[in-house]
Scaffold this motif. Structure first.
Motif, PDB file in Angstrom:
ATOM      1  N   PHE A 127      45.695  53.209  35.126  1.00  0.00           N
ATOM      2  CA  PHE A 127      45.838  53.466  33.686  1.00  0.00           C
ATOM      3  C   PHE A 127      44.465  53.446  33.002  1.00  0.00           C
ATOM      4  O   PHE A 127      44.111  54.363  32.267  1.00  0.00           O
ATOM      5  CB  PHE A 127      46.769  52.398  33.091  1.00  0.00           C
ATOM      6  CG  PHE A 127      46.797  52.372  31.596  1.00  0.00           C
ATOM      7  CD1 PHE A 127      47.491  53.330  30.888  1.00  0.00           C
ATOM      8  CD2 PHE A 127      46.111  51.374  30.898  1.00  0.00           C
ATOM      9  CE1 PHE A 127      47.509  53.304  29.497  1.00  0.00           C
ATOM     10  CE2 PHE A 127      46.124  51.347  29.519  1.00  0.00           C
ATOM     11  CZ  PHE A 127      46.819  52.317  28.811  1.00  0.00           C
ATOM     12  N   GLU A 128      43.675  52.411  33.281  1.00  0.00           N
ATOM     13  CA  GLU A 128      42.381  52.250  32.599  1.00  0.00           C
ATOM     14  C   GLU A 128      41.424  53.393  32.933  1.00  0.00           C
ATOM     15  O   GLU A 128      40.768  53.942  32.047  1.00  0.00           O
ATOM     16  CB  GLU A 128      41.719  50.908  32.986  1.00  0.00           C
ATOM     17  CG  GLU A 128      42.405  49.673  32.430  1.00  0.00           C
ATOM     18  CD  GLU A 128      43.646  49.263  33.231  1.00  0.00           C
ATOM     19  OE1 GLU A 128      43.853  49.812  34.348  1.00  0.00           O
ATOM     20  OE2 GLU A 128      44.413  48.405  32.748  1.00  0.00           O
ATOM     21  N   THR A 129      41.353  53.752  34.222  1.00  0.00           N
ATOM     22  CA  THR A 129      40.430  54.828  34.610  1.00  0.00           C
ATOM     23  C   THR A 129      40.882  56.154  34.005  1.00  0.00           C
ATOM     24  O   THR A 129      40.059  56.963  33.556  1.00  0.00           O
ATOM     25  CB  THR A 129      40.384  54.952  36.155  1.00  0.00           C
ATOM     26  OG1 THR A 129      40.231  53.647  36.685  1.00  0.00           O
ATOM     27  CG2 THR A 129      39.239  55.815  36.602  1.00  0.00           C
ATOM     28  N   ALA A 130      42.197  56.363  33.989  1.00  0.00           N
ATOM     29  CA  ALA A 130      42.719  57.614  33.418  1.00  0.00           C
ATOM     30  C   ALA A 130      42.348  57.718  31.934  1.00  0.00           C
ATOM     31  O   ALA A 130      41.894  58.760  31.464  1.00  0.00           O
ATOM     32  CB  ALA A 130      44.236  57.664  33.596  1.00  0.00           C
ATOM     33  N   LEU A 131      42.504  56.601  31.230  1.00  0.00           N
ATOM     34  CA  LEU A 131      42.193  56.598  29.789  1.00  0.00           C
ATOM     35  C   LEU A 131      40.700  56.861  29.568  1.00  0.00           C
ATOM     36  O   LEU A 131      40.308  57.651  28.706  1.00  0.00           O
ATOM     37  CB  LEU A 131      42.614  55.242  29.191  1.00  0.00           C
ATOM     38  CG  LEU A 131      42.419  55.069  27.692  1.00  0.00           C
ATOM     39  CD1 LEU A 131      43.130  56.171  26.912  1.00  0.00           C
ATOM     40  CD2 LEU A 131      42.946  53.699  27.242  1.00  0.00           C
TER      41      LEU A 131
END
Ligand code: AMP
Ligand code: MG
Length: 410
Positions: A4-8
């Motif tokens: 989630f964090e990397t995608a954001l």
């Protein structure tokens, strides 16, 4: 699968702030100011009275009290919007209304309630005043030349009032991003139609348009495509010509008719990622074409809504020049067990957050957490975000996330 964090991070890296425009004042509320605004004038523009009473010399009130009134003669009256015709000399007063300019000579204003009418146009004064009492000075609110608002400020109704008072009819702000919304799926009919068996209404386009508005964007409804790769790909290319960012819904999973990944490739879009380790909304695809972001969201309504808020939302805020596009997080005590299975993905649970009677933040899930269920959004005001492979119980502290479209200003 991407976290989630990397995608954001990835989508925000690929987001460009739009070019600023001069928008009419009325359209600039809630928009981000692109350049500082300097006051061209003093505010208020002249010394004025904050109350209804009499303008006079402070020296004429010396020693005045309820038992020892002093007397002055009223020589003129000045309502708001007018100028006194005479100057005030010792022993004189000018009747003055709230907002009226202070007459020449007067150095204070006595409140009407502290006076009494007497014979022959005189008044009794029952209060001793210092020079400057009850006078609002020119420039007291804003001084000519001051930077009244800074670049990056989100314009509030109060700011709009300030700008209007200073005579600004338009201001440089970042405009609302134009957001194309395309639904895909051969089962979809218009919302005003009664769906024949096997079909459903295209509710996601309306939900997405409402989300776009909530995040300050301008939705461009691009209709529905059947599950046909050429149609979808052609539509994507066309919509991108007239919008700043594109959101699609449906057809991004791994079924036989999930054509978005191929359609996007055919449309010449460069894929950033497909599938994020989160629930609901795993099959999210993000791509870029001509510096414009494309989000292909699941057709499942709850997954569609949540992935919009988690990814498209922050990007829309960045496009509008917001200083802070991050999600807002907090912690709360779980008051009921949550009816979801432990997942290997980060899970977003629709929740209701509040302070209890002791002032402790507490939270509970609002109902079914299935990706197709919309009814549990009804009373939700946060997400309970469960870390991978965790299953907190009643009484545990959990992480909660708040809607940053509403809190971005704080
Ligand atoms: P899909 O993402 O195409 O696999 O669709 C997942 C589920 O969402 C299916 O039950 C679809 O019928 C439903 N769905 C797809 N698109 C929409 C839409 N625009 N509005 C409401 N439901 C949709
Ligand atoms: Mg489908």
């Amino acid at each position: 699968m991407i976290s989630f964090e990397t995608a954001l991070e990835k989508v925000l890296q690929n987001t460009k702030t739009l070019e600023a425009e001069n928008l009419p004042l009325l359209e600039s509320c809630q928009r981000v100011l692109a350049a500082p605004v300097f006051a061209r004038e003093n505010l208020p523009p002249f010394d004025r009275s904050p109350l209804d009473g009499y303008a006079l010399w402070a020296r004429d009130t010396e020693g005045a009290a309820a038992k020892y009134p002093r007397k002055v003669k009223v020589v003129d009256s000045v309502p708001a919007g007018s100028l006194a015709e005479v100057a005030v000399f010792p022993g004189m007063a000018v009747r003055i209304m709230t907002g009226a300019p202070i007459p020449r000579g007067a150095d204070c204003v006595i409140r009407q309630e502290n006076t009494q009418k007497a014979e022959a146009g005189m008044i009794l004064v029952f209060e001793e005043l210092q020079p400057g009492a009850n006078i609002i000075r020119a420039g007291e609110d804003v001084k000519k030349g001051d930077a009244t608002l800074a670049a990056g400020d989100v314009l509030s109704p109060g700011d709009i009032g300030l700008l209007a008072a200073l005579g600004h009819t338009s201001v440089p702000v970042f405009p609302p991003p134009k957001v194309g919304i395309l639904a895909t799926g051969s089962e979809l009919v218009e919302i005003f139609e009664k769906p024949p068996k096997g079909k459903i209404r295209n509710s996601n386009s309306y939900m997405l348009a409402a989300l776009v508005r909530e995040y300050g964007g301008a939705p461009v409804m691009a209709g529905v495509c059947e599950d046909n790769i050429e149609d979808i790909s052609r539509s994507i290319e066309k919509i991108l010509l007239e919008t700043d960012i594109l959101i699609t819904t449906g057809g991004v999973s791994v079924g036989d008719y999930d054509l978005l990944p191929d359609a996007l490739e055919q449309a010449g879009a460069h894929r950033l990622f497909w599938k994020v380790a989160m629930k609901p909304g795993t099959p999210l695809l993000a791509a870029v074409k001509n510096n414009k972001l494309i989000f292909a969201l699941s057709g499942n309504p709850a997954a569609c809504l949540i992935t919009f808020q988690q990814f498209a939302g922050p990007c829309l805020l960045k496009m509008q020049g917001r200083r802070d596009c991050n999600h807002k997080w907090g912690k709360a005590v779980l008051t009921e067990n949550i009816d979801v299975r432990k997942s290997s993905h980060l899970r977003f649970v629709r929740g209701h957050w509040r302070y209890n009677a002791e002032g402790v933040p507490e939270v509970r899930a609002t109902g079914s957490q299935k990706p197709g269920v919309l009814s549990s959004f009804r009373n939700h005001n946060c997400y309970i975000v469960l870390q991978e492979k965790t299953g907190p119980c009643k009484g545990d502290w959990v992480r909660v996330q708040f809607n940053q479209a509403v809190t971005a200003n704080i």
